[in-house]
Design a protein around this motif. Structure first.
Motif, PDB file in Angstrom:
ATOM      1  N   ILE A 118       5.384  -3.746  -6.625  1.00  0.00           N
ATOM      2  CA  ILE A 118       6.597  -3.776  -5.461  1.00  0.00           C
ATOM      3  C   ILE A 118       7.016  -2.237  -5.583  1.00  0.00           C
ATOM      4  CG2 ILE A 118       8.600  -4.353  -4.919  1.00  0.00           C
ATOM      5  CD1 ILE A 118       7.903  -6.997  -6.409  1.00  0.00           C
ATOM      6  N   HIS A 119       7.065  -1.563  -4.346  1.00  0.00           N
ATOM      7  CA  HIS A 119       7.558  -0.120  -4.452  1.00  0.00           C
ATOM      8  C   HIS A 119       8.988  -0.053  -4.234  1.00  0.00           C
ATOM      9  CE1 HIS A 119       3.184  -0.525  -3.875  1.00  0.00           C
ATOM     10  NE2 HIS A 119       3.236   0.958  -4.446  1.00  0.00           N
ATOM     11  N   TYR A 120       9.995   0.425  -4.869  1.00  0.00           N
ATOM     12  CA  TYR A 120      11.345   0.557  -4.679  1.00  0.00           C
ATOM     13  C   TYR A 120      11.747   1.831  -4.147  1.00  0.00           C
ATOM     14  CZ  TYR A 120      11.674  -3.980  -6.988  1.00  0.00           C
ATOM     15  OH  TYR A 120      11.160  -5.336  -7.505  1.00  0.00           O
ATOM     16  N   GLU A 121      12.655   1.929  -3.130  1.00  0.00           N
ATOM     17  CA  GLU A 121      13.257   3.157  -2.627  1.00  0.00           C
ATOM     18  C   GLU A 121      14.611   3.120  -2.935  1.00  0.00           C
ATOM     19  OE1 GLU A 121      10.633   5.850  -0.304  1.00  0.00           O
ATOM     20  OE2 GLU A 121      10.643   4.045   0.955  1.00  0.00           O
ATOM     21  N   ASN A 122      15.089   4.087  -3.283  1.00  0.00           N
ATOM     22  CA  ASN A 122      16.463   4.143  -3.718  1.00  0.00           C
ATOM     23  C   ASN A 122      17.133   5.703  -3.610  1.00  0.00           C
ATOM     24  OD1 ASN A 122      14.943   2.410  -6.014  1.00  0.00           O
ATOM     25  ND2 ASN A 122      17.031   1.546  -5.494  1.00  0.00           N
ATOM     26  N   PRO A 123      18.646   5.573  -3.521  1.00  0.00           N
ATOM     27  CA  PRO A 123      19.266   7.011  -3.210  1.00  0.00           C
ATOM     28  C   PRO A 123      18.979   7.945  -4.228  1.00  0.00           C
ATOM     29  CG  PRO A 123      20.708   4.989  -2.858  1.00  0.00           C
ATOM     30  CD  PRO A 123      19.570   4.741  -3.509  1.00  0.00           C
ATOM     31  N   LEU A 124      18.986   9.151  -3.779  1.00  0.00           N
ATOM     32  CA  LEU A 124      18.776  10.425  -4.750  1.00  0.00           C
ATOM     33  C   LEU A 124      20.144  11.187  -4.723  1.00  0.00           C
ATOM     34  CD1 LEU A 124      15.628  12.004  -2.702  1.00  0.00           C
ATOM     35  CD2 LEU A 124      15.636  10.693  -4.867  1.00  0.00           C
ATOM     36  N   ASN A 125      20.167  11.741  -6.115  1.00  0.00           N
ATOM     37  CA  ASN A 125      21.398  12.344  -6.559  1.00  0.00           C
ATOM     38  C   ASN A 125      21.134  14.076  -6.361  1.00  0.00           C
ATOM     39  OD1 ASN A 125      22.956  10.218  -7.171  1.00  0.00           O
ATOM     40  ND2 ASN A 125      22.133  10.172  -9.566  1.00  0.00           N
ATOM     41  N   VAL A 126      22.216  14.565  -5.606  1.00  0.00           N
ATOM     42  CA  VAL A 126      22.120  15.952  -5.403  1.00  0.00           C
ATOM     43  C   VAL A 126      23.376  16.377  -6.560  1.00  0.00           C
ATOM     44  CG1 VAL A 126      22.734  17.918  -3.983  1.00  0.00           C
ATOM     45  CG2 VAL A 126      21.324  16.185  -3.137  1.00  0.00           C
ATOM     46  N   VAL A 127      22.947  17.311  -7.136  1.00  0.00           N
ATOM     47  CA  VAL A 127      24.103  17.906  -8.468  1.00  0.00           C
ATOM     48  C   VAL A 127      24.456  19.294  -8.131  1.00  0.00           C
ATOM     49  CG1 VAL A 127      23.790  16.001  -9.846  1.00  0.00           C
ATOM     50  CG2 VAL A 127      22.328  17.900 -10.011  1.00  0.00           C
ATOM     51  N   GLY A 128      25.579  19.738  -8.242  1.00  0.00           N
ATOM     52  CA  GLY A 128      25.978  21.110  -8.076  1.00  0.00           C
ATOM     53  C   GLY A 128      27.331  21.426  -8.741  1.00  0.00           C
ATOM     54  N   THR A 129      27.668  22.670  -8.338  1.00  0.00           N
ATOM     55  CA  THR A 129      29.089  23.250  -8.952  1.00  0.00           C
ATOM     56  C   THR A 129      29.928  23.747  -8.133  1.00  0.00           C
ATOM     57  OG1 THR A 129      28.072  25.343  -9.715  1.00  0.00           O
ATOM     58  CG2 THR A 129      27.998  23.541 -11.375  1.00  0.00           C
ATOM     59  N   VAL A 130      31.079  23.818  -8.449  1.00  0.00           N
ATOM     60  CA  VAL A 130      32.226  24.751  -7.517  1.00  0.00           C
ATOM     61  C   VAL A 130      32.377  26.017  -8.646  1.00  0.00           C
ATOM     62  CG1 VAL A 130      34.281  25.088  -6.481  1.00  0.00           C
ATOM     63  CG2 VAL A 130      32.999  22.765  -6.631  1.00  0.00           C
ATOM     64  N   PRO A 131      31.476  26.981  -8.649  1.00  0.00           N
ATOM     65  CA  PRO A 131      31.880  28.292  -9.570  1.00  0.00           C
ATOM     66  C   PRO A 131      32.891  29.074  -8.996  1.00  0.00           C
ATOM     67  CG  PRO A 131      29.598  28.182  -8.510  1.00  0.00           C
ATOM     68  CD  PRO A 131      30.200  27.311  -7.650  1.00  0.00           C
TER      69      PRO A 131
END
Lengths: 181, 181
Positions: free
Chosen positions: B38-51
């Motif tokens: 069974i192949h699950y597809e799930n949300p992706l995280n985008v990570v970043g900063t406020v420098p």
């Protein structure tokens, strides 16, 4: 909890090779030598709630592996098409049959060892009647001193419960960001 | 930003079918009729900063699609094996060549339309010299009034910048949890 390696291309079915793509990437990916599809694997989000009723919180006894028979907060994998809060509410209904009013984001816990991020929201229970789903043996309310601390399924649940009761005593809830090593 | 549908099994290469699995699931998944994966597809995280550097924040002019030439905070897809904060710091180095001291989690933004969650941390710049990577045309510091509001690449970046300057004026930074519809 880690996924098995990618052996075949999701687009054309050819056997993939693991290598650093030529597009400036720095990591090895499963690359298809037939159709050039690059397959990325990324962390998964687990979303859940801390459902509370007076001075008690709701825990669910797991009817699934891993950690069958251990206690957890209602939580599960976030799905496409929903927000983190929507996923957390959905899991609370599915696993405990609980009626809740969602409150604020409470913990964000990275678990790099298994490629997961767990996000828990506080949720006010609107009733102390529950209807556990097939993934739950029983759903039960616990005060802080009644919590079965040695029978908690996951570190992220334990840390979230510790934060919850500490903040409750302090009379002020904050968002907690933690790393589970 | 949405991924193309799964056509073949990652385990054995056979053509998949989309159906609700027999394990109590309620959603259609790509299921392999040959090996039952069974192949699950799930949300992706985008990570970043406020420098930030005094009353200015660092923006990067994108040298990649989507939104080539628009301005963004340094951010990118979270990778396996890292925490959200480690990923945010890595992206800040890769995209801006910035020297930073990581601070607290600042925004958590769900974008259900594209199956993503964006997490931004505040980060104190240790220098105002930058060395943009190949994904960035230029890196530049902006005061609130100098921000090119009509040239911001993503809604999550715009909302994070609005929260940042509002909290800065209020003299108190909180964690903001938002949904971008």
């Amino acid at each position: 909890m880690l996924r098995s390696p990618i052996k075949h291309c999701r687009n054309c079915g050819a056997a993939v090779v693991y290598r650093v793509p030529d597009d400036g990437d720095t990591r090895e990916r499963a690359v298809c030598p037939a159709c050039d599809t690059i397959h990325y694997e990324n962390p998964l989000n687990v979303v859940g709630t801390v459902p509370h009723w007076g001075d008690r919180v709701l825990l669910c006894k797991r009817n699934i592996e891993p950690r069958w028979g251990k206690w957890t907060l209602p939580a599960g994998f976030m799905e496409l098409g929903e927000s983190t809060a929507e996923g957390a509410a959905r899991e609370t209904v599915e696993e405990a049959g609980a009626h809740i009013a969602m409150e604020d984001l409470f913990t964000v816990l990275s678990v790099p060892r298994v490629g997961q991020v767990h996000l828990f929201y506080r949720a006010r229970l609107l009733s102390d009647h529950f209807a556990p789903g097939h993934e739950t043996i029983e759903a039960q309310l616990f005060t802080e001193s009644e919590i079965p601390w040695d029978e908690i399924a996951f570190r992220t649940v334990r840390e979230t419960l510790l934060c919850y009761f500490a903040d409750r005593r302090a009379g002020r809830f904050e968002v907690h960001s933690l790393v589970i090593t």
